[in-house]
Design a protein around this motif. Structure first.
Motif, PDB file in Angstrom:
ATOM      1  N   THR A   3      20.280  51.977  44.540  1.00 42.02           N
ATOM      2  CA  THR A   3      19.218  51.024  44.201  1.00 42.02           C
ATOM      3  C   THR A   3      19.799  49.635  43.965  1.00 42.02           C
ATOM      4  O   THR A   3      19.249  48.618  44.411  1.00 42.02           O
ATOM      5  N   LEU A   4      20.921  49.596  43.251  1.00 44.80           N
ATOM      6  CA  LEU A   4      21.584  48.315  43.012  1.00 44.80           C
ATOM      7  C   LEU A   4      21.961  47.632  44.326  1.00 44.80           C
ATOM      8  O   LEU A   4      21.721  46.429  44.515  1.00 44.80           O
ATOM      9  N   LEU A  49      17.020  43.419  36.330  1.00 45.51           N
ATOM     10  CA  LEU A  49      16.691  42.655  37.525  1.00 45.51           C
ATOM     11  C   LEU A  49      15.413  41.846  37.346  1.00 45.51           C
ATOM     12  O   LEU A  49      15.307  40.725  37.863  1.00 45.51           O
ATOM     13  N   VAL A  72      18.228  53.682  36.864  1.00 47.69           N
ATOM     14  CA  VAL A  72      17.336  52.831  37.662  1.00 47.69           C
ATOM     15  C   VAL A  72      16.298  52.154  36.774  1.00 47.69           C
ATOM     16  O   VAL A  72      15.951  50.980  36.969  1.00 47.69           O
ATOM     17  N   PHE A 110      23.545  53.368  41.999  1.00 51.81           N
ATOM     18  CA  PHE A 110      24.299  52.416  42.799  1.00 51.81           C
ATOM     19  C   PHE A 110      23.555  52.078  44.084  1.00 51.81           C
ATOM     20  O   PHE A 110      23.557  50.931  44.546  1.00 51.81           O
ATOM     21  N   ASN A 126      10.783  50.260  42.081  1.00 54.51           N
ATOM     22  CA  ASN A 126      11.744  51.358  42.013  1.00 54.51           C
ATOM     23  C   ASN A 126      11.061  52.624  41.528  1.00 54.51           C
ATOM     24  O   ASN A 126      10.354  52.608  40.516  1.00 54.51           O
ATOM     25  N   LEU A 157      18.097  49.327  34.967  1.00 54.78           N
ATOM     26  CA  LEU A 157      18.479  48.346  35.977  1.00 54.78           C
ATOM     27  C   LEU A 157      17.279  47.489  36.362  1.00 54.78           C
ATOM     28  O   LEU A 157      17.398  46.269  36.555  1.00 54.78           O
ATOM     29  N   SER A 158      16.120  48.106  36.442  1.00 60.72           N
ATOM     30  CA  SER A 158      14.899  47.370  36.803  1.00 60.72           C
ATOM     31  C   SER A 158      14.560  46.311  35.769  1.00 60.72           C
ATOM     32  O   SER A 158      14.132  45.205  36.115  1.00 60.72           O
ATOM     33  N   CYS A 170      18.930  46.253  46.248  1.00 64.50           N
ATOM     34  CA  CYS A 170      18.449  45.021  45.620  1.00 64.50           C
ATOM     35  C   CYS A 170      19.422  43.869  45.850  1.00 64.50           C
ATOM     36  O   CYS A 170      18.995  42.736  46.132  1.00 64.50           O
ATOM     37  N   ARG A 171      20.715  44.155  45.739  1.00 65.01           N
ATOM     38  CA  ARG A 171      21.719  43.101  45.902  1.00 65.01           C
ATOM     39  C   ARG A 171      21.625  42.437  47.266  1.00 65.01           C
ATOM     40  O   ARG A 171      21.808  41.218  47.401  1.00 65.01           O
TER      41      ARG A 171
END
Length: 262
Positions: free
Chosen positions: A121-122, A172, A165, A119, A142, A168-169, A125-126
């Protein structure tokens, strides 16, 4: 000067890899914003960046808190006008506990670990990526782990957080690619440190052997016959952050001295 003139934000900028990243990025020409929970540690790292002749900004931040993540982005962009590079390295220590042995306190530490990694990392980035999107360029790197693709007993918090992560990468990279923003991972294996040495000594005592024997056995399983250093990891991050990796996104660079091949 691979990062000449760039503005870099590093989350999880602690006294180990985070400090090494900040100093080496400064040597490569970047001004650096460091974020972590310890104001004292951040001040020391910022001083080292300034000693390299670059500008530094320390922003005490719990990156898993939405309001603090937003404040970090606003503060960095407000001070420097833009953000070119984001490195997400935040992760609390693992507690080495099997799932069936966890009590309520351990379960809460597990939740906190995964929340900080995934969360956090999210959130970073957000709130920071929109500044890159507006500029039509940027690089997010990341820090994941060898463990993001292979878990083992007692480290489910670490493996789950890093695996989140990792994927998620990929998401993204697909989402931000059309805007010129690249998203990649660096996955370290073991990193030479006092903590790693202490773990080897504990294993040596448990097996009634020597530290040197344990270290020799471990490094024999690595293709390069050595353990990667913080600088080895940082150099991979710097390459991905630089314009030399302009056509690289959604990728993972393994830095583990050949301990694990993918």
């Amino acid at each position: 000067m691979m990062l000449d003139g760039k503005i870099a934000v590093i989350t999880g900028a602690g006294p180990g890899l985070g400090r090494t990243l900040a100093v080496l990025m400064a040597r490569e020409g970047a001004d650096v914003v460091v974020a972590a929970r310890s104001a004292e540690t951040l001040a020391a790292i910022a001083g080292q960046v300034e000693a390299e002749g670059r500008r530094a900004l320390a922003v005490p931040t719990d990156i898993s808190d939405p309001a603090q993540a937003a404040r970090l982005a606003e503060t960095a962009a407000g001070r420097f006008g833009r953000v070119d590079v984001l490195v997400n390295a935040a992760f609390p220590g693992s507690h080495r506990r099997d799932v069936l042995d966890m009590d309520d306190a351990h379960l809460e530490r597990w939740r906190r670990a995964v929340e900080t990694a995934a969360f956090g990392t999210l959130l970073a980035c957000r709130h920071i990526a929109p500044h890159m999107v507006a500029a039509g360029m940027g690089s997010i790197v990341n820090i994941t782990s060898m463990s993001s693709r292979g878990g083992y007993a007692g480290r489910s918090d670490y493996a789950a957080g890093k695996a989140a992560v990792h994927l998620l990468s990929h998401c993204l990279a697909d989402e931000l690619g059309p805007s010129g923003v690249r998203v990649n991972c660096v996955a370290p294996g073991w990193i030479a440190s006092d903590v790693l040495d202490d773990w080897m000594r504990a294993r040596a005592e448990a097996e009634n052997t020597t530290f040197e024997a344990i270290r020799a056995r471990d490094t024999a399983a690595m293709a390069l016959r050595r353990i990667a250093t913080e600088e080895d990891v940082a150099r991979a991050v710097i390459w991905l952050a630089s314009d030399q990796a302009a056509a690289t996104t959604g990728a993972t660079i393994d830095v583990n001295a050949g301990q694990y091949f993918t």
